[in-house]
Design a protein around this motif. Structure first.
Motif, mmCIF file in Angstrom:
data_model
loop_
_atom_site.group_PDB
_atom_site.id
_atom_site.type_symbol
_atom_site.label_atom_id
_atom_site.label_comp_id
_atom_site.label_asym_id
_atom_site.label_seq_id
_atom_site.Cartn_x
_atom_site.Cartn_y
_atom_site.Cartn_z
ATOM 1 N N SER A 1 -13.687 -0.354 2.901
ATOM 2 C CA SER A 1 -12.914 -0.427 4.144
ATOM 3 C C SER A 1 -12.557 -1.879 4.473
ATOM 4 C CB SER A 1 -13.753 0.199 5.267
ATOM 5 O OG SER A 1 -13.032 0.250 6.444
ATOM 6 N N ARG B 1 0.187 5.791 11.575
ATOM 7 C CA ARG B 1 -0.756 4.690 11.407
ATOM 8 C C ARG B 1 -1.316 4.250 12.756
ATOM 9 N NH1 ARG B 1 1.189 -1.077 9.193
ATOM 10 N NH2 ARG B 1 2.132 -1.028 11.257
ATOM 11 N N ALA B 2 -0.451 4.221 13.761
ATOM 12 C CA ALA B 2 -0.915 3.854 15.099
ATOM 13 C C ALA B 2 -1.904 4.898 15.613
ATOM 14 C CB ALA B 2 0.269 3.720 16.047
ATOM 15 N N HIS C 1 -10.005 1.508 9.924
ATOM 16 C CA HIS C 1 -11.061 0.499 9.829
ATOM 17 C C HIS C 1 -11.577 0.091 11.203
ATOM 18 C CE1 HIS C 1 -13.330 -2.796 8.122
ATOM 19 N NE2 HIS C 1 -12.721 -3.658 8.894
ATOM 20 N N VAL C 2 -10.701 0.042 12.174
ATOM 21 C CA VAL C 2 -11.078 -0.436 13.508
ATOM 22 C C VAL C 2 -12.151 0.442 14.155
ATOM 23 C CG1 VAL C 2 -9.135 0.766 14.552
ATOM 24 C CG2 VAL C 2 -10.208 -1.079 15.780
ATOM 25 N N MET D 1 0.826 -1.214 0.000
ATOM 26 C CA MET D 1 0.000 0.000 0.000
ATOM 27 C C MET D 1 0.854 1.256 0.000
ATOM 28 S SD MET D 1 -2.906 -0.871 2.770
ATOM 29 C CE MET D 1 -3.432 -2.538 3.071
ATOM 30 N N ALA E 1 -4.571 -5.691 4.225
ATOM 31 C CA ALA E 1 -3.668 -5.525 5.367
ATOM 32 C C ALA E 1 -3.272 -6.892 5.909
ATOM 33 C CB ALA E 1 -4.335 -4.693 6.452
ATOM 34 N N THR F 1 -5.694 4.672 14.782
ATOM 35 C CA THR F 1 -6.614 3.806 15.533
ATOM 36 C C THR F 1 -7.173 4.538 16.758
ATOM 37 O OG1 THR F 1 -4.912 2.869 16.955
ATOM 38 C CG2 THR F 1 -5.286 1.749 14.873
ATOM 39 N N ARG G 1 -3.179 -9.673 4.234
ATOM 40 C CA ARG G 1 -2.274 -10.279 3.258
ATOM 41 C C ARG G 1 -0.852 -9.737 3.439
ATOM 42 N NH1 ARG G 1 -2.969 -7.973 -2.587
ATOM 43 N NH2 ARG G 1 -2.292 -6.171 -1.412
ATOM 44 N N ASP G 2 -0.741 -8.427 3.644
ATOM 45 C CA ASP G 2 0.587 -7.812 3.725
ATOM 46 C C ASP G 2 1.320 -8.194 4.994
ATOM 47 O OD1 ASP G 2 0.161 -6.653 1.353
ATOM 48 O OD2 ASP G 2 0.132 -4.574 2.051
ATOM 49 N N LEU H 1 -5.109 5.042 6.165
ATOM 50 C CA LEU H 1 -6.557 4.856 5.982
ATOM 51 C C LEU H 1 -6.998 3.473 6.479
ATOM 52 C CD1 LEU H 1 -9.175 6.025 4.831
ATOM 53 C CD2 LEU H 1 -8.529 5.111 2.601
ATOM 54 N N THR H 2 -6.183 2.453 6.199
ATOM 55 C CA THR H 2 -6.530 1.092 6.604
ATOM 56 C C THR H 2 -6.661 0.975 8.119
ATOM 57 O OG1 THR H 2 -5.382 0.229 4.688
ATOM 58 C CG2 THR H 2 -5.799 -1.317 6.455
ATOM 59 N N ARG I 1 -9.738 -3.145 2.277
ATOM 60 C CA ARG I 1 -8.431 -2.677 2.751
ATOM 61 C C ARG I 1 -7.960 -3.532 3.922
ATOM 62 N NH1 ARG I 1 -10.736 2.562 1.719
ATOM 63 N NH2 ARG I 1 -11.405 2.655 3.883
ATOM 64 N N ALA I 2 -8.911 -3.933 4.778
ATOM 65 C CA ALA I 2 -8.545 -4.800 5.901
ATOM 66 C C ALA I 2 -8.016 -6.141 5.376
ATOM 67 C CB ALA I 2 -9.739 -5.019 6.819
ATOM 68 N N MET J 1 -13.263 9.258 7.042
ATOM 69 C CA MET J 1 -11.999 8.553 7.264
ATOM 70 C C MET J 1 -10.905 9.124 6.365
ATOM 71 S SD MET J 1 -12.855 4.583 8.098
ATOM 72 C CE MET J 1 -13.279 4.022 6.496
ATOM 73 N N ALA K 1 -2.490 -5.698 15.034
ATOM 74 C CA ALA K 1 -2.151 -4.583 15.920
ATOM 75 C C ALA K 1 -2.932 -3.324 15.558
ATOM 76 C CB ALA K 1 -0.651 -4.296 15.863
ATOM 77 N N MET K 2 -3.429 -3.246 14.331
ATOM 78 C CA MET K 2 -4.248 -2.104 13.934
ATOM 79 C C MET K 2 -5.733 -2.359 14.232
ATOM 80 S SD MET K 2 -2.181 0.103 13.090
ATOM 81 C CE MET K 2 -0.723 -0.576 13.839
ATOM 82 N N GLY K 3 -6.003 -3.423 14.967
ATOM 83 C CA GLY K 3 -7.376 -3.658 15.408
ATOM 84 C C GLY K 3 -8.210 -4.491 14.452
ATOM 85 N N ILE K 4 -7.569 -5.128 13.464
ATOM 86 C CA ILE K 4 -8.329 -5.952 12.525
ATOM 87 C C ILE K 4 -8.411 -7.378 13.071
ATOM 88 C CG2 ILE K 4 -8.335 -6.922 10.199
ATOM 89 C CD1 ILE K 4 -6.821 -4.287 9.392
ATOM 90 N N GLU L 1 -16.844 6.904 5.036
ATOM 91 C CA GLU L 1 -15.639 6.718 4.224
ATOM 92 C C GLU L 1 -14.975 8.070 3.977
ATOM 93 O OE1 GLU L 1 -14.317 3.884 2.968
ATOM 94 O OE2 GLU L 1 -12.872 4.717 1.545
ATOM 95 N N ALA M 1 -14.384 2.188 12.295
ATOM 96 C CA ALA M 1 -15.502 2.359 11.362
ATOM 97 C C ALA M 1 -16.731 1.605 11.875
ATOM 98 C CB ALA M 1 -15.109 1.845 9.982
#
Ligand SMILES: Nc1ncnc2c1ncn2[C@@H]1O[C@H](COP(=O)(O)OP(=O)(O)OP(=O)(O)O)[C@@H](O)[C@H]1O
Ligand SMILES: [Mg+2]
Lengths: 281, 370
Positions: B209, A189-190, A131-132, A120, B216, A193, B218-219, A127-128, B212-213, A153, B226-229, A150, A134
């Motif tokens: 959204s 990124r952190a 998601h937590v 990415m 994430a 969240t 996959r990556d 942006l990813t 994208r999760a 975000m 840790a990003m809450g997914i 969206e 959303a």
């Protein structure tokens, strides 16, 4: 001052290796606390226990006054266990949330060996992470019924990237950024969240002195702006002494000292175990 | 930049509309038995399965080998539901059994049901398997596909599946009509519409959204978590959705073939689709579609002469005889895999922007020559 994070007698044992031994510490709201110690002291392991990556072998962790993680040696570990305070939590309840549940509580982290989303660009990395928070479900998300959320975000991502001076590089692949910026992006990124407590694992690793200095003011700045509490692992002593309110020192998994930067700097055990060595490096 | 994006989107829509128009015109003008329609229909059906597999393998980083099994479930569900009740009660299809499903549904309901049945089985498989840290999904799905194929031919299930016998006389492509009328619907266009809508849904999902999760995960699973997914929830979601569309493509395949038999949903079918995904590019939807049509056109049409004695006007019955096509086909696939290791598209999508860039580069190169 309110106690935001508290570890009580946390022990993490891998097979026969006790990586963290009976660690008790606390972080108050709005503090910057540093966790230092020589290589292999168990600092990252302590982070992994707090964030749910590992299930501690023994001990209790509370966040915001509520117990979130608890365990005691059982099964095979009951025989193998080599840490301290063994009886303390025997028979108590076991709480082992997954890392995403910890993040939802408001604890975010960065990694010692940077872990950005490789495929990415800079913008999507941040942006990813939104998601937590959303609220849209799968259906409304696919059919764009939640387009408002969206857009919010995306706007929040833009704001965050502009604040971190990363907006110019938004379309670049995250892993193509220079090292210092990758670390900064990981922090951004952190922050996406929306944490209350931010855990930074060696944020200055690989940075030159000037970048390290910038990082110090950067950490203080985001702390003020987002009302954060920060717990960080760091080897750069000038950074640690400059911005931390309190410091914990680990050696071979055990706590050997704690206190203000001045107290820790003049502690003979710390100088012997760590600071003396660090100066030679 | 925003404007350019919108223009590109509009251009893409126009291009897709043109494709559909061409399909429509072809159906009005060409002989209905023309090989072109076989290629177009099968190509569209394979596009859908390939895209569904890509959603899982390419976008979520989960490796599943159950596509054939989920297609089988979809095909059978569709066929069983749309065989007219009077046919079920006669012995034209269920000769040795008494059919238990004593009703029939419309095409639309049966297609959705085909997807749902496949999705339900995926859900059950995912519950234990996707909680594990290591990747057992490939083994579990491969085993599932083999077992389900055997079970569907089992005598005891005969009243439902007709045992090892064929299912036919269901609402295949020749029996599609416009809603609430008897006017026949152009069959190739029908396949294109169903596959197109499904693929559009996958594209919408990937760019949402949740998509994208998936990427994430996959990556980097650790970072994603840790990003809450929630790993399990999102993996299960991707697996169930992927299987839903595999089920629908199975139903389309049944419609295309006019008959269904469990025998034909072998693991070979899964490998074929995996090959298409790899050739098209893991993580590229347009790549999967292009590769599907090329693959089907090559194997069913362009290389046919290699089996029939005459190829490209060369008449050599000794060389171009049965089996030679497979050989040439394999060599072509090998060359593609060797020289385009990332597939035709890599993980990029085809777009007007990229084409413009390509043309501009070429023009510049020419300008430099002059
Ligand atoms: N998953 C694991 N399995 C077994 N041993 C482990 C595991 N994780 C960490 N350890 C061991 O625990 C000890 C502490 O490691 P840790 O990574 O926490 O050190 P650290 O203080 O972060 O060191 P550094 O400054 O080098 O990052 C090391 O001896 C390491 O080998
Ligand atoms: Mg470490």
């Amino acid at each position: 001052m309110k106690n935001l994070l508290e570890l009580e007698h946390v022990t993490m044992q891998f097979g026969g290796v006790v990586a963290v031994n009976d660690l008790s510490m606390h972080v108050d709201e709005n503090e910057i606390v540093a966790l230092i110690g020589p290589n292999g002291a168990g600092k990252t392991t302590a982070f992994n226990c707090i964030t749910g990556v590992y299930e501690p072998s023994n001990g209790k962790i509370s966040y915001d006054g509520k117990c979130i993680i608890a365990n005691h040696p059982s099964g095979k570990m009951a025989k193998l266990y080599a840490g301290k305070e063994h009886e303390m939590y025997l028979g108590g309840k076991v709480l082992a949330p997954t890392p995403d549940e910890i993040t939802k509580l408001g604890i975010a982290r960065t990694f010692q060996n940077i872990r950005l989303f490789k495929s990415m660009n800079v913008f999507d990395n941040v942006l990813t992470a939104m998601h937590v928070r959303a609220k849209a479900n799968l259906f409304s998300s696919v059919f764009r019924l939640s387009w408002k959320e969206e857009k919010e975000m995306r706007d929040a991502t833009e704001k965050l990237l502009k604040e971190q001076n990363l907006w110019e590089m938004r379309a670049e692949e995250a892993t193509s950024l220079p090292y210092g910026l990758q670390r900064r992006l990981e922090i951004a990124r952190a922050l996406a969240t929306r944490p209350k407590l931010l855990l930074l694992d060696e944020p200055a690793a690989g940075m030159n002195p000037q970048e390290t200095q910038e990082l110090a003011s950067f950490i203080k700045e985001i702390k003020e702006r987002y009302g954060l509490t920060v717990l960080m692992i760091e080897h750069h002593m000038d950074l640690v002494m400059n911005i931390s309110d309190r410091i914990y020192v680990l050696d071979f998994g055990s706590l050997i000292a704690e206190g203000t930067p001045e107290e820790v700097q003049s502690n003979q055990r710390v100088i012997d175990a760590y600071l003396g060595v660090a100066e030679n490096v | 930049m925003e404007k350019e994006k919108r223009n590109n989107l509009i251009m893409t829509f126009i291009a897709i509309a043109l494709v559909y128009l061409v399909v429509f015109i072809l159906e009005l003008t060409l002989r209905p038995t023309s090989i072109v329609f076989t290629v177009l229909r099968k190509g569209a059906i394979y596009s859908l399965v390939a895209v569904s597999m890509n959603l899982l393998n390419g976008f979520t980083g989960l490796f599943s080998l159950g596509q054939a099994g989920f297609m089988l479930l979809g095909a059978y569900t569709y066929a069983i539901l749309t065989i007219p009740t009077e046919v079920k009660q006669s012995d034209r299809v269920y000769r040795y059994y008494d059919a238990v499903i004593n009703f029939d549904t419309g095409v639309f309901v049966a297609l959705i049901a085909a997807g749902l049945v496949a999705a339900f089985f995926a859900f059950l498989i995912g519950l234990p398997v996707l909680r594990l840290k290591s990747d057992y999904l490939a083994i579990a799905t491969l085993g599932f596909a083999e077992i389900i194929r055997a079970i569907f031919q089992w005598d005891v299930l005969g009243p439902l599946t007709n045992g090892a016998n064929l299912l036919r006389e269901f609402k295949d492509l020749s029996r599609i009509t416009l809603p609430f009328s008897d006017i026949p619907f152009p069959p190739t266009l029908f396949v294109f519409i169903v596959a197109g809508v499904c693929i559009l849904l996958v594209v919408l999902l990937i760019n949402s959204s949740y998509g994208r999760a998936f990427k994430a995960i996959r990556d980097d699973e650790v970072a994603a978590e840790a990003m809450g997914i929630n790993l399990f929830k999102h993996k299960e979601m991707s697996f169930v959705i992927s299987s839903f569309f595999a089920g629908i493509s199975g139903a389309l395949l049944a419609m295309f073939q006019y008959t269904v038999q469990a025998q034909q949903f072998r693991t070979m079918l899964t490998y074929e689709i995996l090959l298409i995904v790899v050739i098209g590019g893991i993580g590229s939807i347009s790549g999967s579609c292009i590769a599907s049509f090329l693959y089907i056109a090559l194997s069913e049409w362009w290389l046919r002469g290699l089996d029939m004695g005459t190829f490209l006007g060369i008449n050599a019955p000794e060389l171009f005889r049965s089996g030679f096509r497979r050989l040439v086909f394999s060599v072509i696939i090998m060359i593609i895999v060797l020289f385009f290791s990332k597939g035709i598209m890599g993980d990029k999508e085809i777009s007007f922007e990229r084409m413009k860039h390509l043309f501009r580069k070429k023009r510049k190169a020419k300008g430099a020559d002059a």
